[in-house]
Design a protein around this motif. Structure first.
Motif, PDB file in Angstrom:
ATOM      1  N   VAL A  83     -64.690  -9.830  35.502  1.00 45.69           N
ATOM      2  CA  VAL A  83     -64.032  -9.495  36.762  1.00 45.69           C
ATOM      3  C   VAL A  83     -63.502  -8.066  36.729  1.00 45.69           C
ATOM      4  CG1 VAL A  83     -62.032  -9.973  38.233  1.00 45.69           C
ATOM      5  CG2 VAL A  83     -63.434 -11.863  37.391  1.00 45.69           C
ATOM      6  N   ASN A 109     -64.482  -5.039  39.262  1.00 49.09           N
ATOM      7  CA  ASN A 109     -63.454  -4.373  40.060  1.00 49.09           C
ATOM      8  C   ASN A 109     -63.546  -2.855  39.996  1.00 49.09           C
ATOM      9  OD1 ASN A 109     -61.646  -5.976  41.634  1.00 49.09           O
ATOM     10  ND2 ASN A 109     -60.914  -6.950  39.763  1.00 49.09           N
ATOM     11  N   LYS A 110     -64.178  -2.345  38.952  1.00 53.68           N
ATOM     12  CA  LYS A 110     -64.316  -0.897  38.806  1.00 53.68           C
ATOM     13  C   LYS A 110     -65.535  -0.350  39.550  1.00 53.68           C
ATOM     14  CE  LYS A 110     -62.073  -0.659  34.271  1.00 53.68           C
ATOM     15  NZ  LYS A 110     -62.244  -0.289  32.840  1.00 53.68           N
ATOM     16  N   ILE A 163     -64.367  -9.616  45.234  1.00 49.90           N
ATOM     17  CA  ILE A 163     -64.939 -10.507  44.221  1.00 49.90           C
ATOM     18  C   ILE A 163     -64.583 -11.958  44.518  1.00 49.90           C
ATOM     19  CG2 ILE A 163     -64.980 -11.102  41.762  1.00 49.90           C
ATOM     20  CD1 ILE A 163     -64.145  -8.193  41.204  1.00 49.90           C
ATOM     21  N   SER A 173     -56.470 -12.288  37.779  1.00 45.97           N
ATOM     22  CA  SER A 173     -57.493 -11.303  38.104  1.00 45.97           C
ATOM     23  C   SER A 173     -57.424 -10.965  39.584  1.00 45.97           C
ATOM     24  CB  SER A 173     -58.887 -11.848  37.761  1.00 45.97           C
ATOM     25  OG  SER A 173     -58.972 -12.199  36.399  1.00 45.97           O
ATOM     26  N   CYS A 174     -57.958  -9.810  39.921  1.00 47.60           N
ATOM     27  CA  CYS A 174     -57.966  -9.365  41.306  1.00 47.60           C
ATOM     28  C   CYS A 174     -59.224  -9.887  41.987  1.00 47.60           C
ATOM     29  CB  CYS A 174     -57.906  -7.843  41.358  1.00 47.60           C
ATOM     30  SG  CYS A 174     -57.778  -7.183  43.037  1.00 47.60           S
ATOM     31  N   VAL A 175     -59.157 -11.084  42.524  1.00 48.00           N
ATOM     32  CA  VAL A 175     -60.291 -11.680  43.225  1.00 48.00           C
ATOM     33  C   VAL A 175     -59.845 -12.122  44.609  1.00 48.00           C
ATOM     34  CG1 VAL A 175     -61.385 -12.436  41.087  1.00 48.00           C
ATOM     35  CG2 VAL A 175     -59.870 -13.995  42.312  1.00 48.00           C
TER      36      VAL A 175
END
Length: 313
Positions: A121, A125-126, A133, A152-154
């Motif tokens: 993830v 994200n990058k 996502i 996580s950034c989802v």
């Protein structure tokens, strides 16, 4: 677990659809390299991307293992790409092209799989080609994904055929249905493992399941209750369950959906555990597990596409 993106190895597979490209990418972890396949629809970016996490056992990125080939996860990735959603699917540590990242059985923990999902993830994200996502976890991958999504950034989380019971309860249910007479011998072992304690005097008849080298993994696995973990998610959640699934019941899917106020539940007629359209007979259902050319249920693709696209805006 820290990771380092290696130089991506790009290739254009001859058997891909004309509107897709597939890229092999590698992720370096503390114990070795993981390999995944990134499939991106051609056209304007950014596009939404889904991280697909395979289920239990030696299941690879395509949904296959040494005992069966059905291409279920590969077909899902291709179908989503045709609908404008990029996907990353990967071989879990110790499996397929990620075999070198495996550790000794006595050292493996469920948290290794969670950490790996988080690292994938972070990589996605990058990448500026992606607008958001979604984690898609299948079967055991559902629990891995929902824990990884918490930190996580989802944007979204999707569970497909994810158990609503913790692993210890699933094992007890299976044993009770298959060998009720064995249950009394298993119960004290399970209880001790739940307490985080090893069991040294395992009955020889139960050694394959509860051998000492696998017990640390089971201890790490048993501590996660899917209904408790999915309740922690703050993003939108979709729980999908095939009504012809002979491995995970409709009741367990409803348990997951009920546990999270943001969750939606979609039941898919005629779909079995590996997304295939199957009959009601057990023999026909199991036969589809080894039919790599049998298409996945199209409703699954439509449901996921509608959910992801609607929530990507």
């Amino acid at each position: 677990m820290k990771f380092y993106l290696l130089v991506a190895l790009f290739f254009f597979a001859s058997d891909l659809f004309a509107d897709q490209t597939e890229t092999i990418i590698k992720l370096k972890t503390e114990t070795g390299i993981l390999e995944g396949s990134l499939m991106i629809p051609t056209g304007n970016s950014p596009v939404p991307v889904a991280l697909i996490i395979a289920g239990s056992g030696p299941t690879d990125r395509d949904g296959n293992n040494p005992a069966m080939k059905n291409n279920s996860l590969k077909m899902l990735a291709e179908a989503l790409s045709e609908n404008g959603i990029a996907t990353l699917r990967y071989d879990k540590r110790g499996i397929g092209k990620s075999q070198q990242a495996g550790v000794n059985e006595s050292e493996l923990r469920f948290d290794h799989y969670i950490s790996d999902a988080k690292d994938w993830v972070a990589l996605l994200n990058k990448d500026e080609r992606f607008s958001g996502i979604t984690i898609i976890g299948h079967s055991e991958g559902s629990l891995i994904g929902m824990v990884a999504a918490q930190e996580s950034c989802v944007k979204n989380f999707i569970s497909i055929a994810g158990p609503g019971l913790s692993a210890d309860k699933v094992i007890l249910e299976q044993i009770e249905s298959q060998s009720p007479q064995v249950l009394t011998r298993v119960l004290p072992i399970i209880e001790r493992l739940r307490q985080g304690k090893m069991v040294n005097d395992v009955n020889p008849q139960l050694y394959a399941l509860f051998r000492p080298s696998v017990q640390p993994y089971m201890i790490s696995w048993f501590k996660y209750d899917p209904t408790e973990e999915i309740a922690k998610l703050k993003m939108l959640v979709l729980t999908i369950q095939g009504l012809n699934d002979i491995q995970v019941s409709e009741a367990q899917a409803k348990m997951l959906a009920k546990a999270n106020p943001h969750a939606q539940l979609k039941l898919v007629d005629d779909m079995n555990h590996i997304f295939k359209q199957s009959g009601t007979s057990r023999a026909d259902n199991l036969a589809s597990y080894n039919q790599p050319d049998l298409p996945i249920n199209p409703v699954l693709t439509h449901v996921i596409t509608d959910f992801v696209m609607k929530n990507d805006k």
